[in-house]
Design an enzyme around this catalytic site. Structure first.
Site, PDB file in Angstrom:
ATOM      1  N   CYS A 212      -5.579  -6.835  11.551  1.00 49.38           N
ATOM      2  CA  CYS A 212      -5.913  -5.493  10.968  1.00 49.38           C
ATOM      3  C   CYS A 212      -4.820  -4.503  10.847  1.00 49.38           C
ATOM      4  O   CYS A 212      -3.693  -4.705  12.122  1.00 49.38           O
ATOM      5  CB  CYS A 212      -6.933  -4.196  12.018  1.00 49.38           C
ATOM      6  SG  CYS A 212      -7.826  -2.981  10.827  1.00 49.38           S
TER       7      CYS A 212
ATOM      8  N   CYS B 238       0.522  -1.460  -0.243  1.00 50.87           N
ATOM      9  CA  CYS B 238      -0.093   0.189   0.384  1.00 50.87           C
ATOM     10  C   CYS B 238       0.808   1.301   0.013  1.00 50.87           C
ATOM     11  O   CYS B 238       2.453   1.279   0.778  1.00 50.87           O
ATOM     12  CB  CYS B 238      -0.949   0.090   1.507  1.00 50.87           C
ATOM     13  SG  CYS B 238      -1.217   1.442   1.507  1.00 50.87           S
TER      14      CYS B 238
ATOM     15  N   SER C 262     -11.581   5.553   7.520  1.00 49.34           N
ATOM     16  CA  SER C 262     -10.859   4.970   8.682  1.00 49.34           C
ATOM     17  C   SER C 262     -10.457   5.996   9.303  1.00 49.34           C
ATOM     18  O   SER C 262     -10.044   7.389   8.095  1.00 49.34           O
ATOM     19  CB  SER C 262      -9.128   4.450   7.668  1.00 49.34           C
ATOM     20  OG  SER C 262      -9.829   3.707   7.643  1.00 49.34           O
TER      21      SER C 262
ATOM     22  N   CYS D 256       0.585   4.858   6.644  1.00 49.01           N
ATOM     23  CA  CYS D 256      -0.533   4.724   7.504  1.00 49.01           C
ATOM     24  C   CYS D 256       0.719   4.789   8.393  1.00 49.01           C
ATOM     25  O   CYS D 256       1.800   3.668   8.685  1.00 49.01           O
ATOM     26  CB  CYS D 256      -1.325   4.491   7.730  1.00 49.01           C
ATOM     27  SG  CYS D 256      -2.506   4.995   6.515  1.00 49.01           S
TER      28      CYS D 256
ATOM     29  N   GLU E  99      -5.088   0.123  -0.736  1.00 53.14           N
ATOM     30  CA  GLU E  99      -6.345   1.059  -0.074  1.00 53.14           C
ATOM     31  C   GLU E  99      -7.182   1.108  -1.280  1.00 53.14           C
ATOM     32  O   GLU E  99      -7.086   1.278  -2.288  1.00 53.14           O
ATOM     33  CB  GLU E  99      -5.355   2.481   0.210  1.00 53.14           C
ATOM     34  CG  GLU E  99      -6.804   3.931  -0.943  1.00 53.14           C
ATOM     35  CD  GLU E  99      -7.795   4.439   0.362  1.00 53.14           C
ATOM     36  OE1 GLU E  99      -7.423   3.822   1.392  1.00 53.14           O
ATOM     37  OE2 GLU E  99      -9.015   4.286  -1.079  1.00 53.14           O
TER      38      GLU E  99
ATOM     39  N   SER F 225     -13.219   0.078   2.213  1.00 53.92           N
ATOM     40  CA  SER F 225     -12.949   0.663   3.725  1.00 53.92           C
ATOM     41  C   SER F 225     -11.832   1.457   2.802  1.00 53.92           C
ATOM     42  O   SER F 225     -10.900   1.170   2.049  1.00 53.92           O
ATOM     43  CB  SER F 225     -12.199  -0.029   4.168  1.00 53.92           C
ATOM     44  OG  SER F 225     -11.711   1.194   5.484  1.00 53.92           O
TER      45      SER F 225
HETATM   46  S1  SF4 Z   1      -4.087   1.465   6.770  1.00 53.34           S
HETATM   47 FE1  SF4 Z   1      -4.841   0.847   4.758  1.00 53.34          FE
HETATM   48  S2  SF4 Z   1      -4.626   2.435   3.612  1.00 53.34           S
HETATM   49 FE2  SF4 Z   1      -3.381   2.965   5.379  1.00 53.34          FE
HETATM   50  S3  SF4 Z   1      -1.146   2.156   4.935  1.00 53.34           S
HETATM   51 FE3  SF4 Z   1      -2.627   0.419   6.093  1.00 53.34          FE
HETATM   52  S4  SF4 Z   1      -3.501  -0.572   3.873  1.00 53.34           S
HETATM   53 FE4  SF4 Z   1      -2.444   1.348   3.846  1.00 53.34          FE
END
Ligand code: SF4
Length: 373
Positions: A339, A113, A220, A117, A161, A192
């Site tokens: 998660c 990704c 999120s 985050c 994402e 999401s």
């Molecule tokens: S929480 Fe979701 S959008 Fe953020 S880095 Fe992880 S996989 Fe990517």
């Protein structure tokens, strides 16, 4: 209905490409090769309903599926893609008072990704590549016909994402909801997102089409204000919480539906009483439920998991503030299936090969360049 996507003859395509076609697309492409429409439709139904392949235009083999059972019947499985990469998916048992236990399938839309985050294990990989619609649908197919599970709900909450690969994600939803195929009701599917406003606006248009108005959207949020959110989630440096709220207010929610606002509770970062109050005020104009997720420490995490009493305090305060709150457990922690923990460690350091153009990870280290629009 989308246009006919396949440009190569069906016989030359792999299983994972074929699974990215709706039944209309598959039948039309097969017909071009002289396969009668009825026979092609039957083969399509058999592929999705029984997990078998009929017809000599399926000169293909099953993709290898590796699965691992973990705590509480959570199952993580990977699907080899034939290019040294693999999808990662998680089957999560959901216990209901009325309906017993059902299974929710958490699918990946990308390998890695680009969003970076801070609390997320997958972010450590950067973006390796997007998955095609067929590679997304094949996760449902493998769960149903090779892991032998009845999937009730699907969430785009695995690696990636979804808004960063939205063409393929929306095509996968056309296939997943196809009555001749998986026939997953759109009300059982959730996208999401980290809060990409351009993507939310596109999904807003998509759900106006017949058959998709019950698709669910989860956001999120993870922070009560821009200062904390920009530190945790680089996307917020480009798209502020006020703009996100505006996009959600404009979203055509069907009657009685609500967004899901996800909030990973991180000790000392976003779990204070003042944070809870500020978050509650931000949520107030939105029709949504607040899904509190106790932080699940990634490797080398600077933060521990929250204490139980702090999770309860935060939830009680949010309820007192008028929020409708759900609490999510962290199932599957011991196999990196919880998660924010998907991502094959072996390929985590691989370099990004493509991206959204909005947030571009620097391939070494964790710093990000963000388009300052
Ligand atoms: S929480 Fe979701 S959008 Fe953020 S880095 Fe992880 S996989 Fe990517």
């Amino acid at each position: 209905m989308s246009g006919i996507r396949p440009r190569r003859p069906v016989a030359e395509q792999g299983l994972l490409d074929i699974m990215g076609m709706t039944s209309d697309e598959f039948v039309a492409a097969s017909f071009e090769q002289g396969v009668p429409r009825g026979r092609a439709l039957q083969a399509y139904r058999t592929m999705f309903r029984e997990g078998r392949f009929e017809g000599d235009w399926f000169g293909i083999e099953d993709p290898p599926v590796n699965r691992r059972e973990v705590e509480g019947q959570t199952t993580k499985f990977t699907l080899a893609l034939g290019d040294d990469h693999e999808t990662e998916s998680v089957l999560i048992p959901m216990h209901h008072r009325k309906h017993g236990t059902t299974r929710t399938l958490c699918v990946s839309s990308q390998i890695g990704c680009a969003m970076g985050c801070e609390f997320c294990e997958t972010a450590q990989m950067g973006l390796v590549r997007n998955l095609s619609a067929g590679q997304i649908v094949s996760q449902w197919w493998a769960a149903t016909h090779r892991v032998d599970t009845t999937v009730k709900n699907m969430v785009f909450m695995g690696m990636g994402e979804p808004m960063d690969n939205l063409d393929e994600v929306l095509q996968s939803i056309r296939v997943l909801t196809d009555h001749n195929g998986p026939a997953v009701p759109s009300s059982n599917i959730s996208i999401s997102t980290v809060g990409r406003i351009d993507g939310i606006n596109r999904v807003a248009e998509f759900v106006k089409q017949p058959g998709y108005h019950r698709l669910n959207l989860a956001i999120s949020v993870n922070a009560p204000n821009d200062r904390i959110r920009s530190e945790l989630m680089p996307i917020n440096r480009a798209m502020k919480m006020s703009e996100l709220q505006e996009a959600l207010l404009a979203f055509p929610l069907r009657g009685g539906a609500a967004f899901c606002a996800e909030y990973v509770l991180i000790p000392g970062v976003n779990d204070g009483d003042d944070h809870c109050d500020e978050l509650s005020r931000w949520l107030e104009p939105l029709r949504c439920s607040l899904n509190v997720i106790p932080y699940n420490p990634r490797r080398d995490s600077p933060w521990p998991a929250p204490e139980e009493h702090d999770v309860e305090r935060f939830i009680s305060r949010a309820i007192a503030n008028g929020c409708f709150v759900k609490r999510r457990g962290t199932k599957g922690r011991d196999v990196m299936a919880a998660c924010g923990q998907l991502g094959n460690p072996e390929i985590r350091r691989r370099k990004r090969v493509e991206g959204s153009g909005l947030v571009q990870p620097v391939v070494e280290g964790r710093s990000l360049k963000v388009d300052p629009r």
